[in-house]
Design a protein around this motif. Structure first.
Motif, PDB file in Angstrom:
ATOM      1  N   UNK A   1      47.533  16.118  55.756  1.00  0.00           N
ATOM      2  CA  UNK A   1      48.573  15.098  55.898  1.00  0.00           C
ATOM      3  C   UNK A   1      48.049  13.840  56.554  1.00  0.00           C
ATOM      4  N   UNK A   2      48.668  12.712  56.208  1.00  0.00           N
ATOM      5  CA  UNK A   2      48.489  11.489  56.951  1.00  0.00           C
ATOM      6  C   UNK A   2      49.326  11.541  58.214  1.00  0.00           C
ATOM      7  N   UNK A   3      49.242  10.498  59.025  1.00  0.00           N
ATOM      8  CA  UNK A   3      49.922  10.509  60.317  1.00  0.00           C
ATOM      9  C   UNK A   3      51.384  10.103  60.237  1.00  0.00           C
ATOM     10  N   UNK A   4      51.831   9.783  59.042  1.00  0.00           N
ATOM     11  CA  UNK A   4      53.247   9.497  58.849  1.00  0.00           C
ATOM     12  C   UNK A   4      53.592   8.023  59.003  1.00  0.00           C
ATOM     13  N   UNK A   5      54.648   7.622  58.284  1.00  0.00           N
ATOM     14  CA  UNK A   5      55.203   6.275  58.403  1.00  0.00           C
ATOM     15  C   UNK A   5      56.686   6.412  58.673  1.00  0.00           C
ATOM     16  N   UNK A   6      57.130   5.807  59.756  1.00  0.00           N
ATOM     17  CA  UNK A   6      58.551   5.860  60.087  1.00  0.00           C
ATOM     18  C   UNK A   6      59.258   4.702  59.406  1.00  0.00           C
TER      19      UNK A   6
ATOM     20  N   UNK B   1      53.228  15.686  69.291  1.00  0.00           N
ATOM     21  CA  UNK B   1      54.227  14.716  69.768  1.00  0.00           C
ATOM     22  C   UNK B   1      54.152  13.388  69.029  1.00  0.00           C
ATOM     23  N   UNK B   2      53.020  13.124  68.393  1.00  0.00           N
ATOM     24  CA  UNK B   2      52.866  11.899  67.601  1.00  0.00           C
ATOM     25  C   UNK B   2      53.175  12.141  66.134  1.00  0.00           C
ATOM     26  N   UNK B   3      53.791  13.267  65.835  1.00  0.00           N
ATOM     27  CA  UNK B   3      54.230  13.616  64.478  1.00  0.00           C
ATOM     28  C   UNK B   3      53.077  14.005  63.552  1.00  0.00           C
ATOM     29  N   UNK B   4      51.868  14.171  64.087  1.00  0.00           N
ATOM     30  CA  UNK B   4      50.748  14.529  63.232  1.00  0.00           C
ATOM     31  C   UNK B   4      50.830  16.001  62.868  1.00  0.00           C
ATOM     32  N   UNK B   5      50.758  16.279  61.561  1.00  0.00           N
ATOM     33  CA  UNK B   5      50.871  17.635  61.037  1.00  0.00           C
ATOM     34  C   UNK B   5      49.499  18.189  60.695  1.00  0.00           C
ATOM     35  N   UNK B   6      49.211  19.394  61.164  1.00  0.00           N
ATOM     36  CA  UNK B   6      47.921  19.990  60.860  1.00  0.00           C
ATOM     37  C   UNK B   6      48.116  21.469  60.545  1.00  0.00           C
ATOM     38  N   UNK B   7      47.455  21.913  59.506  1.00  0.00           N
ATOM     39  CA  UNK B   7      47.576  23.316  59.149  1.00  0.00           C
ATOM     40  C   UNK B   7      46.843  24.176  60.173  1.00  0.00           C
ATOM     41  N   UNK B   8      47.430  25.343  60.453  1.00  0.00           N
ATOM     42  CA  UNK B   8      46.801  26.281  61.367  1.00  0.00           C
ATOM     43  C   UNK B   8      46.274  27.490  60.594  1.00  0.00           C
ATOM     44  N   UNK B   9      47.159  28.117  59.843  1.00  0.00           N
ATOM     45  CA  UNK B   9      46.812  29.347  59.120  1.00  0.00           C
ATOM     46  C   UNK B   9      47.482  29.351  57.753  1.00  0.00           C
ATOM     47  N   UNK B  10      46.891  30.155  56.856  1.00  0.00           N
ATOM     48  CA  UNK B  10      47.560  30.444  55.599  1.00  0.00           C
ATOM     49  C   UNK B  10      47.262  31.881  55.206  1.00  0.00           C
TER      50      UNK B  10
END
Lengths: 113, 113
Positions: free
Chosen positions: B103-108, A39-48
């Protein structure tokens, strides 16, 4: 001629249910990924997966199980859904020739109530 | 392991003004660096990447970034922004020999008319 597609785009379900998200790419890539965006837009890889074999498996609960029936598809199955699973899930793909450029799908917004 | 810090969570800027979005990384190995853009309710799109060679890289939509190894930075710049540049921007790093993007946490970025 969508490059990376995901279905469904939106998924609303109740706690405890099991659901799947499908991903398909028509780029001829042999590496596919699943990312989770919270919800805070943080992207994290899960699988590849590379050529249908798992190569990255981050710390993800066992309730999440990726399935790659062929190089063009990487599906994500989630058992016993929890509130904390609510997020946007992105599929991506790349190939050795363009490994440094991952192509992302449009995302699936999962809401667990 | 690699990590990325985007120093500003939000950057408001007036239309036609210049903008810089800051990104710092840490890594014990050589890295490849990326900027992705996410428009509202869409997937991620690669803006530009640094793999090797010239430290100034140019991307799509008039964006450019400069790799500074001594300061471990990869800041994104545009000399004149448009309303259509309003989006979330993500800096990402990939360690040499790895498939994995961090990834970083992003910049809006919000462009004000």
């Amino acid at each position: 001629d969508t490059a990376v597609s995901q279905t469904p785009k939106y998924l609303v379900t109740q706690m405890g249910n099991d659901k799947s998200i499908k991903c398909e790419q028509n780029l001829g890539h042999d590496t596919m990924y699943w990312y989770k965006q919270d919800s805070k837009k943080f992207l994290k890889i899960m699988f590849s997966y590379n050529n249908k074999e798992l190569i990255i498996n981050e710390t993800v609960p066992n309730r999440f199980s990726p399935k790659s029936p062929d190089k063009a598809h990487l599906n994500l199955h989630i058992n016993s859904l929890e509130l904390g699973d609510s997020a946007v899930y992105f599929c991506a793909s790349s190939t050795p020739g363009t490994i440094y450029e991952q192509y992302f799908g449009p995302g699936t917004r999962l809401t667990v109530t | 392991a690699q990590s990325v810090t985007q120093l500003d969570s939000q950057v408001p800027v007036f239309e036609e003004a210049p903008v810089e979005l800051r990104c710092n990384y840490s890594s014990s190995v050589s890295v490849y660096l990326f900027w992705y853009v996410q428009y509202p309710n869409q997937g991620l799109q690669l803006l530009l990447k640094y793999l090797s060679g010239s430290t100034l890289v140019k991307g799509i939509n008039g964006f450019e970034a400069e790799f500074n190894k001594s300061q471990t930075s990869f800041h994104l710049r545009k000399p004149s922004v448009h309303i259509s540049d309003t989006a979330e921007y993500f800096c990402a790093v990939m360690g040499a020999g790895s498939y994995q993007l961090t990834f970083g946490k992003g910049t809006k970025l919000s462009v004000i008319p």
